[in-house]
Motif scaffolding. Structure first.
Motif, PDB file in Angstrom:
ATOM      1  N   ILE A  45       0.843  -1.207   0.000  1.00 56.45           N
ATOM      2  CA  ILE A  45       0.000   0.000   0.000  1.00 56.45           C
ATOM      3  C   ILE A  45       0.875   1.252   0.000  1.00 56.45           C
ATOM      4  CG2 ILE A  45      -1.652   1.326   1.380  1.00 56.45           C
ATOM      5  CD1 ILE A  45      -2.878  -1.313   2.267  1.00 56.45           C
ATOM      6  N   TRP A  46       1.946   1.225   0.813  1.00 53.28           N
ATOM      7  CA  TRP A  46       2.878   2.362   0.823  1.00 53.28           C
ATOM      8  C   TRP A  46       3.529   2.535  -0.548  1.00 53.28           C
ATOM      9  CZ3 TRP A  46       8.150   2.110  -0.157  1.00 53.28           C
ATOM     10  CH2 TRP A  46       8.864   3.289   0.084  1.00 53.28           C
ATOM     11  N   PHE A  47       3.987   1.436  -1.142  1.00 48.83           N
ATOM     12  CA  PHE A  47       4.640   1.511  -2.455  1.00 48.83           C
ATOM     13  C   PHE A  47       3.664   2.015  -3.514  1.00 48.83           C
ATOM     14  CE2 PHE A  47       5.479  -0.494  -6.565  1.00 48.83           C
ATOM     15  CZ  PHE A  47       6.766  -0.063  -6.808  1.00 48.83           C
ATOM     16  N   GLU A  48       2.423   1.526  -3.454  1.00 47.20           N
ATOM     17  CA  GLU A  48       1.405   1.912  -4.439  1.00 47.20           C
ATOM     18  C   GLU A  48       1.159   3.409  -4.399  1.00 47.20           C
ATOM     19  OE1 GLU A  48      -1.904  -1.091  -5.428  1.00 47.20           O
ATOM     20  OE2 GLU A  48      -2.848   0.395  -4.134  1.00 47.20           O
ATOM     21  N   ARG A  49       1.047   3.951  -3.193  1.00 48.24           N
ATOM     22  CA  ARG A  49       0.806   5.385  -3.061  1.00 48.24           C
ATOM     23  C   ARG A  49       1.995   6.197  -3.569  1.00 48.24           C
ATOM     24  NH1 ARG A  49      -2.025   5.854   2.910  1.00 48.24           N
ATOM     25  NH2 ARG A  49      -4.088   5.131   2.285  1.00 48.24           N
ATOM     26  N   LYS A  50       3.181   5.747  -3.224  1.00 47.51           N
ATOM     27  CA  LYS A  50       4.373   6.483  -3.630  1.00 47.51           C
ATOM     28  C   LYS A  50       4.554   6.440  -5.144  1.00 47.51           C
ATOM     29  CE  LYS A  50       5.903   8.142   0.159  1.00 47.51           C
ATOM     30  NZ  LYS A  50       5.964   9.605   0.333  1.00 47.51           N
ATOM     31  N   ALA A  51       4.363   5.251  -5.751  1.00 52.16           N
ATOM     32  CA  ALA A  51       4.526   5.123  -7.193  1.00 52.16           C
ATOM     33  C   ALA A  51       3.507   5.984  -7.926  1.00 52.16           C
ATOM     34  CB  ALA A  51       4.388   3.654  -7.603  1.00 52.16           C
ATOM     35  N   ALA A  52       2.231   5.915  -7.485  1.00 52.00           N
ATOM     36  CA  ALA A  52       1.195   6.716  -8.131  1.00 52.00           C
ATOM     37  C   ALA A  52       1.481   8.207  -7.960  1.00 52.00           C
ATOM     38  CB  ALA A  52      -0.168   6.367  -7.545  1.00 52.00           C
ATOM     39  N   ALA A  53       1.975   8.595  -6.788  1.00 52.62           N
ATOM     40  CA  ALA A  53       2.276  10.003  -6.544  1.00 52.62           C
ATOM     41  C   ALA A  53       3.409  10.492  -7.447  1.00 52.62           C
ATOM     42  CB  ALA A  53       2.647  10.197  -5.071  1.00 52.62           C
ATOM     43  N   ARG A  54       4.425   9.657  -7.635  1.00 51.18           N
ATOM     44  CA  ARG A  54       5.543  10.050  -8.501  1.00 51.18           C
ATOM     45  C   ARG A  54       5.097  10.221  -9.939  1.00 51.18           C
ATOM     46  NH1 ARG A  54      10.133  12.058  -6.117  1.00 51.18           N
ATOM     47  NH2 ARG A  54      10.629  10.847  -4.248  1.00 51.18           N
ATOM     48  N   VAL A  55       4.347   9.224 -10.444  1.00 51.91           N
ATOM     49  CA  VAL A  55       3.964   9.233 -11.859  1.00 51.91           C
ATOM     50  C   VAL A  55       2.911  10.293 -12.140  1.00 51.91           C
ATOM     51  CG1 VAL A  55       2.908   7.863 -13.696  1.00 51.91           C
ATOM     52  CG2 VAL A  55       4.564   6.811 -12.146  1.00 51.91           C
ATOM     53  N   GLN A  56       1.932  10.421 -11.243  1.00 56.14           N
ATOM     54  CA  GLN A  56       0.801  11.311 -11.499  1.00 56.14           C
ATOM     55  C   GLN A  56       0.942  12.668 -10.809  1.00 56.14           C
ATOM     56  OE1 GLN A  56      -2.512   8.933 -10.179  1.00 56.14           O
ATOM     57  NE2 GLN A  56      -2.159   7.336 -11.701  1.00 56.14           N
ATOM     58  N   MET A  57       2.106  12.923 -10.249  1.00 54.53           N
ATOM     59  CA  MET A  57       2.376  14.202  -9.592  1.00 54.53           C
ATOM     60  C   MET A  57       1.337  14.533  -8.522  1.00 54.53           C
ATOM     61  SD  MET A  57       5.180  15.223 -10.869  1.00 54.53           S
ATOM     62  CE  MET A  57       5.240  16.916 -10.325  1.00 54.53           C
ATOM     63  N   ARG A  58       1.051  13.554  -7.663  1.00 53.84           N
ATOM     64  CA  ARG A  58       0.151  13.800  -6.538  1.00 53.84           C
ATOM     65  C   ARG A  58       0.992  14.315  -5.377  1.00 53.84           C
ATOM     66  NH1 ARG A  58      -4.031   8.644  -6.342  1.00 53.84           N
ATOM     67  NH2 ARG A  58      -4.814   8.845  -8.474  1.00 53.84           N
ATOM     68  N   TYR A  59       0.838  15.576  -5.069  1.00 52.37           N
ATOM     69  CA  TYR A  59       1.729  16.197  -4.104  1.00 52.37           C
ATOM     70  C   TYR A  59       1.483  15.713  -2.668  1.00 52.37           C
ATOM     71  CZ  TYR A  59       3.000  19.270  -7.931  1.00 52.37           C
ATOM     72  OH  TYR A  59       3.450  19.735  -9.119  1.00 52.37           O
ATOM     73  N   GLY A  60       0.226  15.357  -2.379  1.00 54.97           N
ATOM     74  CA  GLY A  60      -0.096  14.950  -1.010  1.00 54.97           C
ATOM     75  C   GLY A  60       0.766  13.809  -0.494  1.00 54.97           C
ATOM     76  N   PRO A  61       0.727  12.624  -1.142  1.00 53.81           N
ATOM     77  CA  PRO A  61       1.535  11.490  -0.654  1.00 53.81           C
ATOM     78  C   PRO A  61       3.035  11.754  -0.676  1.00 53.81           C
ATOM     79  CG  PRO A  61      -0.164  10.736  -2.164  1.00 53.81           C
ATOM     80  CD  PRO A  61      -0.166  12.223  -2.234  1.00 53.81           C
ATOM     81  N   LEU A  62       3.476  12.717  -1.510  1.00 52.59           N
ATOM     82  CA  LEU A  62       4.910  13.022  -1.560  1.00 52.59           C
ATOM     83  C   LEU A  62       5.328  13.984  -0.465  1.00 52.59           C
ATOM     84  CD1 LEU A  62       5.498  13.378  -5.411  1.00 52.59           C
ATOM     85  CD2 LEU A  62       6.170  11.488  -3.929  1.00 52.59           C
ATOM     86  N   GLU A  63       4.399  14.795  -0.002  1.00 52.66           N
ATOM     87  CA  GLU A  63       4.758  15.846   0.945  1.00 52.66           C
ATOM     88  C   GLU A  63       4.549  15.454   2.397  1.00 52.66           C
ATOM     89  OE1 GLU A  63       2.515  19.193  -0.242  1.00 52.66           O
ATOM     90  OE2 GLU A  63       3.830  19.718  -1.922  1.00 52.66           O
ATOM     91  N   ILE A  64       3.751  14.395   2.636  1.00 48.54           N
ATOM     92  CA  ILE A  64       3.474  14.015   4.024  1.00 48.54           C
ATOM     93  C   ILE A  64       4.691  13.320   4.622  1.00 48.54           C
ATOM     94  CG2 ILE A  64       2.070  12.512   5.479  1.00 48.54           C
ATOM     95  CD1 ILE A  64      -0.231  12.986   3.557  1.00 48.54           C
ATOM     96  N   SER A  65       5.334  13.977   5.549  1.00 50.64           N
ATOM     97  CA  SER A  65       6.485  13.443   6.282  1.00 50.64           C
ATOM     98  C   SER A  65       7.496  12.759   5.356  1.00 50.64           C
ATOM     99  CB  SER A  65       6.001  12.446   7.351  1.00 50.64           C
ATOM    100  OG  SER A  65       7.080  12.033   8.133  1.00 50.64           O
ATOM    101  N   PRO A  66       8.143  13.513   4.481  1.00 51.19           N
ATOM    102  CA  PRO A  66       9.085  12.883   3.526  1.00 51.19           C
ATOM    103  C   PRO A  66      10.252  12.171   4.210  1.00 51.19           C
ATOM    104  CG  PRO A  66       9.236  15.289   3.465  1.00 51.19           C
ATOM    105  CD  PRO A  66       8.047  14.961   4.282  1.00 51.19           C
ATOM    106  N   ARG A  67      10.631  12.620   5.431  1.00 52.71           N
ATOM    107  CA  ARG A  67      11.756  11.965   6.111  1.00 52.71           C
ATOM    108  C   ARG A  67      11.434  10.527   6.492  1.00 52.71           C
ATOM    109  NH1 ARG A  67      14.327  16.412  10.311  1.00 52.71           N
ATOM    110  NH2 ARG A  67      15.039  17.892   8.720  1.00 52.71           N
ATOM    111  N   THR A  68      10.156  10.225   6.737  1.00 51.44           N
ATOM    112  CA  THR A  68       9.755   8.850   7.092  1.00 51.44           C
ATOM    113  C   THR A  68       9.121   8.120   5.917  1.00 51.44           C
ATOM    114  OG1 THR A  68       7.594   9.592   7.869  1.00 51.44           O
ATOM    115  CG2 THR A  68       9.376   9.509   9.485  1.00 51.44           C
ATOM    116  N   GLY A  69       9.188   8.724   4.742  1.00 45.43           N
ATOM    117  CA  GLY A  69       8.610   8.077   3.564  1.00 45.43           C
ATOM    118  C   GLY A  69       7.101   8.068   3.554  1.00 45.43           C
ATOM    119  N   GLY A  70       6.466   8.907   4.334  1.00 50.66           N
ATOM    120  CA  GLY A  70       5.006   8.959   4.366  1.00 50.66           C
ATOM    121  C   GLY A  70       4.375   7.922   5.263  1.00 50.66           C
ATOM    122  N   ALA A  71       5.169   7.275   6.114  1.00 51.56           N
ATOM    123  CA  ALA A  71       4.636   6.221   6.986  1.00 51.56           C
ATOM    124  C   ALA A  71       3.502   6.711   7.891  1.00 51.56           C
ATOM    125  CB  ALA A  71       5.762   5.632   7.832  1.00 51.56           C
TER     126      ALA A  71
END
Length: 352
Positions: A45-71
């Motif tokens: 689920i974490w990987f899915e959100r990150k991959a979709a955020a990277r490809v589709q430029m979804r800023y939310g999943p990329l910006e939430i606590s980047p130091r912890t990878g959005g955990a």
């Protein structure tokens, strides 16, 4: 001097030890069962959100606590589902409404008691003679309870979602069964250990029969509502298909069940087409005999799930009629061709 307390302690520990280390139990509960499945699902689920955020430029999943990878976002979602009030509509069939998501979750893991994670017989959960046939049969049970949820909800939206789910189930089950069993004519066995042992020669069955591997991969996406086949609950902006009347933890069970079914199928694909624990040969001992080969199978299955999750970011969603046309007009003929390819390879002597 041996006391009665000591005797009772030894008996109790012996029974507990037998239950915990009884292969069908620890395969269902620990590896590759519930505990391993939950860890993998959280990672996917974490990987899915990150991959979709990277490809589709979804800023939310990329910006939430980047130091912890959005955990923290995963933890927040888990807490939300656990704390949310479970609302049971008055019109539902109560027992079926409550039992269906729980039974679906349990049956999603049931194929795990029929798959070997090593070639050492003392760690096998069941005799392996018909293990592939049993695992495939068990994997087809849990979707029945998804349809049951829609009926128990007594809602037009849920029934419509359940009907769409049943269309997909009927289409995918035939594809998945034919694709996974297409290796049988080549190797003349339903034994998953024998199937893995054959692939130690380097001739992985996914290479000998790529049609079967491709069909099985797509059938798993269809069966678990993965992209581009997220159809039964694709109108989640309006309703949630068979799960429309579910809320809180019961809704979370429904969503988690699809990921766990995908995990069970991925383990089967890793064993049947990708060499299982090959190239490692298990040796005596719990670590070298069970944990190491199990870890190899788990890594292969996680890679399969990661590829499936990445498709969510790069592929559009099908309509129901498009998905059914693809299944009945393209994938089923390919599955039959894959079965024929195995027969042909057996005829010309690919398998000695």
């Amino acid at each position: 001097m041996i006391t009665a307390t000591r005797v009772l302690y030894d008996i109790g520990w012996g029974i507990l030890h037998y239950i915990i280390f009884y292969p069908p139990v620890y395969q269902f509960v620990i590896i590759p069962g519930l505990v391993a499945a939950l860890v993998v699902v959280i990672f996917i689920i974490w990987f899915e959100r990150k991959a979709a955020a990277r490809v589709q430029m979804r800023y939310g999943p990329l910006e939430i606590s980047p130091r912890t990878g959005g955990a923290p976002q995963l933890i927040a979602d888990l807490v939300r589902y656990m704390m949310q009030e479970i609302i049971v509509p008055s019109a539902v069939d109560f027992m079926s409404y409550i039992l269906a998501p729980n039974m679906s979750m349990i049956l999603s893991l049931l194929p795990m008691v029929a798959v070997p994670m090593t070639s050492i017989p003392s760690y096998w959960p069941i005799p392996m003679s018909y293990s592939l046939l049993i695992a495939v049969a068990l994997s087809t049970l849990s979707p029945i309870f998804v349809v049951m949820m829609s009926w128990a909800s007594n809602s037009k939206f849920s029934v419509l979602g359940g009907l769409r789910e049943s269309f997909i189930v009927v289409a995918y089950e035939l594809i998945a069964v034919i694709s996974l069993l297409s290796v049988v004519p080549l190797l003349h066995t339903f034994d998953l250990v024998t199937i893995v042992d054959y692939q130690f020669s380097g001739r992985w069955l996914g290479l000998l029969n790529p049609l079967a591997l491709l069909d099985a991969f797509i059938a798993v996406l269809m069966s678990t509502s993965g992209f581009p086949f997220e159809i039964p609950d694709s109108e989640s902006e309006l309703v949630a298909g068979p799960y429309t009347e579910y809320s809180g933890l019961l809704y979370g069970l429904n969503m988690g069940g699809a990921y766990i079914r995908r995990w069970a199928f991925s383990v089967l694909i890793a064993l049947v087409f990708l060499g299982g624990w090959a190239p490692y040969r298990p040796e005596p001992g719990i670590v070298l005999g069970y944990l190491v080969p199990s870890l190899i199978v788990v890594v292969k299955a996680v890679i399969i799930m990661a590829i499936m999750s990445f498709l969510r970011a790069v592929y559009g969603r099908y309509r129901l009629d498009q998905a059914l046309s693809l299944a009945w007009e393209v994938l089923i003929p390919i599955a039959i061709a894959a079965f024929g390819l195995s027969v042909f390879e057996a005829f010309i002597g690919v398998h000695p």
